[in-house]
Design a protein around this motif. Structure first.
Motif, PDB file in Angstrom:
ATOM      1  N   LYS A  55       0.825  -1.212   0.000  1.00  0.00           N
ATOM      2  CA  LYS A  55       0.000   0.000   0.000  1.00  0.00           C
ATOM      3  C   LYS A  55       0.860   1.262   0.000  1.00  0.00           C
ATOM      4  N   GLY A  56       0.550   2.156  -0.938  1.00  0.00           N
ATOM      5  CA  GLY A  56       1.287   3.402  -1.066  1.00  0.00           C
ATOM      6  C   GLY A  56       2.590   3.284  -1.826  1.00  0.00           C
ATOM      7  N   LYS A  57       2.859   2.104  -2.410  1.00  0.00           N
ATOM      8  CA  LYS A  57       4.096   1.877  -3.166  1.00  0.00           C
ATOM      9  C   LYS A  57       3.754   1.643  -4.637  1.00  0.00           C
ATOM     10  N   LYS A  58       4.760   1.765  -5.502  1.00  0.00           N
ATOM     11  CA  LYS A  58       4.600   1.487  -6.930  1.00  0.00           C
ATOM     12  C   LYS A  58       4.570  -0.019  -7.154  1.00  0.00           C
ATOM     13  N   ASN A  59       3.784  -0.438  -8.124  1.00  0.00           N
ATOM     14  CA  ASN A  59       3.740  -1.844  -8.502  1.00  0.00           C
ATOM     15  C   ASN A  59       4.842  -2.080  -9.539  1.00  0.00           C
ATOM     16  N   ASN A  60       5.914  -2.756  -9.126  1.00  0.00           N
ATOM     17  CA  ASN A  60       7.067  -2.966 -10.013  1.00  0.00           C
ATOM     18  C   ASN A  60       6.732  -3.781 -11.246  1.00  0.00           C
ATOM     19  N   SER A  61       5.745  -4.648 -11.160  1.00  0.00           N
ATOM     20  CA  SER A  61       5.355  -5.430 -12.341  1.00  0.00           C
ATOM     21  C   SER A  61       4.742  -4.523 -13.401  1.00  0.00           C
ATOM     22  N   MET A  62       4.001  -3.514 -12.990  1.00  0.00           N
ATOM     23  CA  MET A  62       3.427  -2.559 -13.950  1.00  0.00           C
ATOM     24  C   MET A  62       4.516  -1.706 -14.579  1.00  0.00           C
ATOM     25  N   ASN A  63       5.582  -1.486 -13.851  1.00  0.00           N
ATOM     26  CA  ASN A  63       6.716  -0.725 -14.359  1.00  0.00           C
ATOM     27  C   ASN A  63       7.372  -1.420 -15.558  1.00  0.00           C
ATOM     28  N   SER A  64       7.182  -2.736 -15.684  1.00  0.00           N
ATOM     29  CA  SER A  64       7.762  -3.474 -16.811  1.00  0.00           C
ATOM     30  C   SER A  64       7.251  -2.949 -18.150  1.00  0.00           C
ATOM     31  N   LEU A  65       6.007  -2.507 -18.203  1.00  0.00           N
ATOM     32  CA  LEU A  65       5.467  -1.959 -19.453  1.00  0.00           C
ATOM     33  C   LEU A  65       6.182  -0.663 -19.813  1.00  0.00           C
ATOM     34  N   ALA A  66       6.430   0.172 -18.818  1.00  0.00           N
ATOM     35  CA  ALA A  66       7.165   1.422 -19.052  1.00  0.00           C
ATOM     36  C   ALA A  66       8.576   1.117 -19.541  1.00  0.00           C
ATOM     37  N   ARG A  67       9.214   0.125 -18.928  1.00  0.00           N
ATOM     38  CA  ARG A  67      10.568  -0.257 -19.353  1.00  0.00           C
ATOM     39  C   ARG A  67      10.544  -0.741 -20.805  1.00  0.00           C
ATOM     40  N   PHE A  68       9.551  -1.566 -21.148  1.00  0.00           N
ATOM     41  CA  PHE A  68       9.452  -2.077 -22.516  1.00  0.00           C
ATOM     42  C   PHE A  68       9.318  -0.928 -23.511  1.00  0.00           C
ATOM     43  N   ILE A  69       8.423   0.005 -23.220  1.00  0.00           N
ATOM     44  CA  ILE A  69       8.204   1.142 -24.124  1.00  0.00           C
ATOM     45  C   ILE A  69       9.460   1.997 -24.225  1.00  0.00           C
ATOM     46  N   ASN A  70       9.987   2.442 -23.094  1.00  0.00           N
ATOM     47  CA  ASN A  70      11.154   3.331 -23.104  1.00  0.00           C
ATOM     48  C   ASN A  70      12.359   2.692 -23.774  1.00  0.00           C
ATOM     49  N   MET A  71      12.603   1.431 -23.459  1.00  0.00           N
ATOM     50  CA  MET A  71      13.762   0.724 -24.002  1.00  0.00           C
ATOM     51  C   MET A  71      13.673   0.617 -25.525  1.00  0.00           C
TER      52      MET A  71
END
Length: 170
Positions: A55-71
């Motif tokens: 609770k109140g933290k970022k979901n690191n698994s969702m961050n994988s989509l951002a990494r895929f796009i940015n990369m």
């Protein structure tokens, strides 16, 4: 010639850093000598996230989509050729609550809202499992604007597969 190569190697990380479509998420490493990605390649990929963030933290698994796009954008793939879908279920269902709903429920801001909004603005579809959402008392009107309620995560994945999406195994 070797000075030009040295200059390119020194500047390239700076170029990649300025091309990130998803700001504040999705860190990646530059790989200057990677296997070529064909210009005709279209990435249609579904990501599955079932574990909720603390609770109140970022979901690191969702961050994988951002990494895929940015990369991929940083390495030459056009953003329109990246079509992602995020299928959220289980305890992660509350991670797609609008901040006002999340804060009312947990007395803290939803650290995932900014990422979800950026993903939605970057050609990503976001679905929440209706079965999990019902279990966790998440109603459609409580979701971050743009997140869609599917009958189930299984339904969303089946429909995405029929549309040509592959499932990311990570």
């Amino acid at each position: 010639m070797k000075y030009l190569l040295l200059l390119v190697l020194l500047i390239s990380p700076l170029i990649y850093a300025t091309e990130q479509p998803i700001k504040g998420y999705g860190n990646y490493y530059s790989v200057p000598e990677h296997d070529e990605i064909n210009d005709a390649t279209v990435f249609k990929i579904a990501f599955d996230v079932g574990d909720g963030a603390e609770k109140g933290k970022k979901n690191n698994s969702m961050n994988s989509l951002a990494r895929f796009i940015n990369m991929h954008v940083a390495h030459g793939v056009k953003p329109k050729k990246i079509q992602l879908a995020l299928v959220v279920h289980g305890s992660a269902s509350v991670d797609v609550l609008a901040n006002s709903e999340y804060k009312q429920r947990f007395n803290i801001d939803n650290k995932n809202q900014n990422l979800i909004k950026q993903l939605l603005n970057s050609n990503t579809m976001v679905y929440v499992c209706g079965q999990s959402a019902t279990h966790f008392k998440v109603a459609p009107e409580q979701l971050i604007k743009g997140v869609k309620m599917s009958l189930s995560a299984m339904t969303a994945h089946a429909q995405l597969q029929q549309q040509g999406y592959t499932l990311n195994p990570f």
